[in-house]
Design an enzyme around this catalytic site. Structure first.
Site, PDB file in Angstrom:
ATOM      1  N   TYR A  88       0.845  -1.187   0.000  1.00  0.00           N
ATOM      2  CA  TYR A  88       0.000   0.000   0.000  1.00  0.00           C
ATOM      3  C   TYR A  88       0.880   1.236   0.000  1.00  0.00           C
ATOM      4  CZ  TYR A  88      -3.196   3.608   1.589  1.00  0.00           C
ATOM      5  OH  TYR A  88      -3.909   4.766   1.702  1.00  0.00           O
ATOM      6  N   HIS A 109      -4.847   5.168  -2.555  1.00  0.00           N
ATOM      7  CA  HIS A 109      -6.032   6.005  -2.616  1.00  0.00           C
ATOM      8  C   HIS A 109      -5.713   7.315  -3.304  1.00  0.00           C
ATOM      9  CE1 HIS A 109      -6.980   3.372   0.854  1.00  0.00           C
ATOM     10  NE2 HIS A 109      -8.224   3.463   0.378  1.00  0.00           N
TER      11      HIS A 109
END
Lengths: 178, 605
Positions: free
Chosen positions: A80, A119
Site C-alpha cells: 500500500y 487512494h
C-alpha cells in the site's frame, strides 16, 4: 503558469529514512500535506524499507514516498502506497515519477507482492495524468470510498490497484547510484 | 655515617644491580623482593632504600615512596644514586624545580654521570632554563662527542639561547665530522641541513641560509620545505625576480596554498594586507588573469582577486565566483566572502547583486548576471536567499535577515544549515531562547550528526538552559558519563560556554569548577611537551621541535585560556561579593571569616 517552461529532470539519489532522520520525513509531510500525520504513521512507514524512501537532490531531501506492507491470508502481500510528495519548488522535474517507479521496480523483484494499491482523492485531476505517465493502468478504479480517513482529513477517494507483473517502467526513471 | 658502611658485598651488589634492572623493565614486584633481601642484612643501605622507594612510587604508593627515599638519603648523603632517585620522585610529581636541585646535588657527587646529565637537560629545557640547558648540553657533548644527538642538542641549546652564530658553527663542525651519510639516515641529515638554514635565516644571515640550501639541495629530502624557505629568503634579500620564480613553481605544485599566493604578491611588489596603488592593482589583476588561464580549477586563484579588485572589476569577478557556489549549493559561501565586508562598497555591491538574483530567479530561473539560455535549478534561489539572510545579519539588520531565512525555510524546509543560521540571527537579535529552540529543531533532523548536536548544545548554553545542554551533549558522549568524558576529551568550548552560563546565573561554584578544568587542560598540554624533548631529537624533526617550544611558550595566550581566566576572575569576584545568608546562624558568620581572607584579590594571583 503563463509561459510553459521546459524544465529538465533533476538528478536525485535515494535515502532510506531511519530513526536518525525521521524528522526530515515529518518535515516533508507537514510541508506538503494539509492533514497531520501521527507518530504511528511514521513508525509504520519506517518498517517498510526499502519501499519507503526519500529523494535527495544535491544533498538534501526534497521528496518522499511512504509505504506499508499488508499481509494476505494466501501468504502473499499487497503493497500500500500511503503518501507520495515532492516539495513544491522541485515539482515537475520527474522526481515523483522516479520514486514511484523505484517502488514498483522493488515490488516486481519481490516474489510475494502481486499488487500495489493506493487512494487518490476524487477531486485530484492531476493525479491520473501523473499515474498514466508512470506506466499505471488507470482506466478504472476498483471502488470509491466516501469519507476516507487514513491518517488524513475525511475525503472521498478512488482506490487504484496496479498489478505488479503488468507494470512496465516508463523511460527516464533510472536513478543513478552515487 | 662512614662511606665504608654503604659498600655491599659482591652477592648483594649483584642483587642491587638486579633491582635497577627490574625497575627499568617495570617488574616492580620482583624489584621489591630483591630490595627486601638486601635490607634484611643491611637495613641501613641508603641506595637500596632509595631504589625501593622509587619502585614503590611506580606502584602508586607515593607516601611510602618518599619515606623510603628520604631514609635512604639520610643514610647515604654522599650517594649520587640517592639524589638522582630523589629527583626522579619529584619529577614524577611534576615538581621540576625541586627535581633540578636534586639532580644538581647528584652531579656534584658524580659530575660526569651521563644519565643524570641527560635527565637534568630535559628538566632544564622543560622549565626553559636556557643557560643551564646550554651548559648541560655542552658537558654532554664534551663527554660523548661521537654521539650525533649531542651535537644537535647543543646546537639547539645555543639557538634557543639566541647564539645563532655558535649554533650554526656547531652544526657545521658536526657536518665536518661526518664521513658520508648512510642511506638510512638521509632524511635525518636533510632535516639537519634545513634546520641549519632556519638558524641562519633567523639570525639575519640570509645569504648564508640561501647558500646552505643550494649546497644541500641534493641531500635535502623535504624538497617542498626547502623551496618554501628559498622563496622566503629571496624575498627578504630583495631578489624579487628570483622569489617570483620560486613562488610560481610552488603554485604549480599547489595553486590553492594561500601562503604561496601571499609570496607571489609580495614578489610582484605589493604588500598583501596594506593599501595598494592603482598600478599595483593592475599588475596583480594581470597576474591573476594569467594564473586563472593556467589553473582554471583552483578556487584560490578565483577567490583572491576579490580582495584587491574594486568597482566594476570586482563586480564581474564576484558574480562569476558566486555562480558556481550557488549552483552547487555550497553552504559556506557567506563565510568565504565575509572578510570582504570590511569594504562597505563591496558589501553594497553584494547586497544589490543578491537582491536582484532573489527577485529575478522565481520568474525567470536565471541569475541576472548570467548570459545564455541555461535555466538554473530551483535550489539556486534558496541558496541566494540563504546568503542574503547571513548578509543582513552581518550588517546588523536582524528583521530583514529573519525575513530572508524564514523565506528560505518555507521554500525548502529540509536544509538543516538554514536552522543553524536562523538560530544565530535570533541569538544576535537578543532572543537566545528562541535561538536554542530553532537550533534544536535542526539537530532533531539528523541525530547522527555530532556537529549539529554541538551547535544545539552551544545555543542551549547561550540561553542558560544548562540542563537541556547537558542532555543534548550527553547524546554523543560515552555511556552517558558525560562530565568525565568531556573533560578527558579536553572539550574546552563546552566547559567555557557552560562556565559562562553558570556565571550569568550566579552559580559561581559550578562556574569555577569548569574554568579550572580548562586551566588544567593547558597545564596538561604544557606537560605533554616533555616527551618531545628526547623524541624530536631522536627523529631529527628539529624545525618542528623549535616551533613546538615556541608554541608552548605562548600557550596561555590561547583564546580558551583567556576566556577561562576571565571567567575564573569573575567567579572569584562573584563569590566575594555574594551576600551572606543572614539566617543568624553561627556557621554563616564563620563562613564569612573563612571565606573573606581566602578570596582577597592577592590570593588570586
Amino acid at each position: 503558469m503563463a509561459v510553459e517552461k521546459k524544465l529538465s529532470p533533476l538528478a536525485i539519489s535515494l535515502l532510506q529514512p531511519s530513526d536518525k532522520n525521521v524528522n526530515v520525513l515529518k518535515k516533508i509531510h507537514s510541508q506538503i500535506f494539509s492533514s497531520s500525520y501521527q507518530e504511528k504513521f511514521f513508525t509504520d512507514s519506517l518498517e517498510c524499507l526499502p519501499f519507503t524512501s526519500m529523494a535527495l537532490y544535491s544533498d538534501f531531501a526534497v521528496a518522499a514516498i511512504c509505504c506499508r506492507l499488508e499481509k494476505l491470508p494466501s501468504g502473499k502481500s499487497t503493497l500500500y502506497i500511503s503518501t507520495l510528495g515532492v516539495l513544491s519548488p522541485y515539482r515537475g522535474r520527474g522526481i515523483g515519477k522516479k520514486l514511484l517507479a523505484n517502488v514498483m521496480k522493488l515490488a516486481k523483484e519481490d516474489q510475494k507482492i502481486d499488487e500495489v494499491y493506493f487512494h487518490v482523492p476524487v477531486n485530484n485531476a492531476e493525479a491520473t495524468g501523473f499515474l498514466k505517465s508512470c506506466g499505471f493502468a488507470v482506466e478504472g478504479h476498483r471502488e470509491t470510498i466516501q469519507g476516507y480517513t487514513d491518517n488524513c482529513d475525511p475525503v472521498d477517494c478512488h482506490v487504484y490497484v496496479q498489478s505488479v507483473s503488468d507494470w512496465v517502467a516508463p523511460e527516464g526513471v533510472e536513478i543513478e547510484e552515487i | 655515617m662512614m662511606k665504608g658502611d654503604q659498600v655491599l658485598p659482591s652477592k648483594e651488589a649483584n642483587l642491587f644491580k638486579q633491582i635497577v634492572k627490574f625497575y627499568e623493565t617495570k617488574q616492580y614486584k620482583k624489584g621489591i623482593k630483591a630490595a627486601d633481601q638486601i635490607l634484611k642484612k643491611f637495613p641501613d643501605h641508603g641506595e637500596t632504600l632509595a631504589m625501593k622507594g622509587l619502585t614503590l612510587n611506580c606502584m602508586e604508593k607515593k607516601e611510602e615512596a618518599y619515606e623510603y627515599v628520604l631514609r635512604g638519603l639520610k643514610y647515604d648523603m654522599k650517594s649520587h644514586v640517592c639524589w638522582h632517585v630523589y629527583g626522579l620522585l619529584y619529577r614524577s610529581d611534576r615538581d621540576y624545580r625541586q627535581a633540578i636541585k636534586c639532580y644538581r646535588n647528584a652531579l656534584r657527587l658524580d659530575k660526569d654521570n651521563l644519565q643524570i646529565l641527560r635527565d637534568l637537560s630535559l628538566l632544564q629545557i622543560q622549565m626553559r632554563d636556557l643557560s643551564g640547558f646550554a651548559e648541560t648540553r655542552q658537558q654532554l657533548l664534551m663527554l660523548k662527542p661521537n654521539n650525533r644527538n649531542n651535537w644537535i642538542a647543543f646546537a639547539i641549546a645555543q639557538h634557543l639561547h639566541s647564539s645563532y652564530d655558535l649554533a650554526g658553527k656547531i652544526l657545521m663542525a658536526y657536518e665536518g665530522t661526518l664521513e658520508g651519510v648512510p642511506v638510512s639516515e638521509r632524511y635525518e641529515h636533510g632535516e639537519m641541513l634545513l634546520y641549519k638554514a632556519m638558524i641562519q635565516e633567523e639570525s639575519g644571515a640570509l645569504n648564508s641560509a640561501l647558500e646552505s640550501l643550494d649546497k644541500g639541495s641534493d641531500q635535502i629530502i623535504d624538497v617542498l620545505a626547502a623551496k618554501e624557505a628559498r622563496g622566503r629568503l629571496l624575498q627578504q634579500t630583495g631578489n624579487l625576480t628570483g622569489a617570483e620564480a620560486v613562488y610560481r613553481e610552488l603554485l604549480e605544485m599547489n595553486p590553492d596554498n594561500y601562503n604561496y599566493h601571499t609570496g607571489l604578491q609580495s614578489s610582484l611588489g605589493t604588500d598583501p594586507g596594506s593599501e595598494i596603488t592603482p598600478d599595483q592593482r593592475a599588475t596583480l589583476q594581470a597576474a591573476y588573469e594569467d594564473l586563472f588561464e593556467k589553473y582554471p580549477k583552483s578556487t584560490g586563484v578565483k577567490r583572491i582577486p576579490l580582495n584587491f579588485l574594486e568597482g566594476d572589476h570586482f563586480k564581474a569577478a564576484v558574480q562569476s565566483y558566486v555562480t558556481r557556489f550557488l549552483q552547487k549549493g555550497i553552504p559556506s559561501l557567506f563565510s568565504d566572502l565575509s572578510s570582504l565586508y570590511v569594504s562597505t562598497a563591496k558589501a553594497d555591491i553584494l547586497e544589490k547583486m543578491f537582491e536582484e538574483a532573489v527577485s529575478s530567479l522565481p520568474s525567470s530561473d536565471k541569475l541576472p548576471w548570467c548570459q545564455g539560455e541555461t535555466l538554473e535549478e530551483p535550489a539556486v534561489y534558496v541558496w541566494a536567499l540563504f546568503y542574503l539572510a547571513q548578509h543582513y545579519n552581518h550588517r546588523g539588520a536582524s528583521t530583514k535577515a529573519l525575513e530572508k531565512i524564514d523565506a528560505a525555510i518555507a521554500h525548502t524546509p529540509t536544509i538543516i544549515d538554514f536552522y543553524l543560521v536562523k538560530a544565530r540571527i535570533l541569538n544576535e537579535a537578543g532572543d537566545p531562547k528562541a535561538a536554542a529552540i530553532v537550533a534544536d529543531e535542526g539537530r532533531s533532523m539528523d541525530l547522527a550528526d555530532r556537529y549539529l548536536n554541538s551547535e544545539a548544545t552551544k545555543w542551549w548554553l547561550q540561553a542558560d538552559q544548562v540542563e537541556s545542554a547537558q542532555d543534548t551533549i550527553a547524546l554523543f558522549t560515552k555511556d552517558g558519563d558525560q562530565g568525565n568524558n568531556l573533560h578527558d576529551m579536553q572539550c574546552m568550548w563546552y566547559e567555557v560556554e557552560a562556565g559562562n552560563s553558570h556565571l550569568r546565573c550566579e552559580r559561581f561554584g559550578k562556574a569555577l569548577k569548569l574554568f579550572k578544568a580548562v586551566a588544567e587542560h593547558f597545564a596538561d598540554i604544557q606537560e605533554d611537551q616533555f616527551d618531545f624533548h628526547s623524541y624530536c631529537l631522536r627523529k631529527m624533526t628539529l624545525r618542528t621541535y623549535v616551533k613546538l617550544l615556541r608554541m608552548e611558550e605562548h600557550l596561555h595566550g590561547h583564546r580558551f585560556y583567556c576566556m577561562a581566566a576571565f571567567g575564573l576572575v569573575r567567579a572569584y569576584i562573584g563569590i566575594y561579593d555574594q551576600p551572606i545568608a543572614l539566617e543568624g546562624s553561627k556557621s554563616a558568620v564563620s563562613a564569612v571569616s573563612q571565606r573573606r581572607p581566602s578570596a582577597t584579590p592577592g590570593s588570586l594571583l
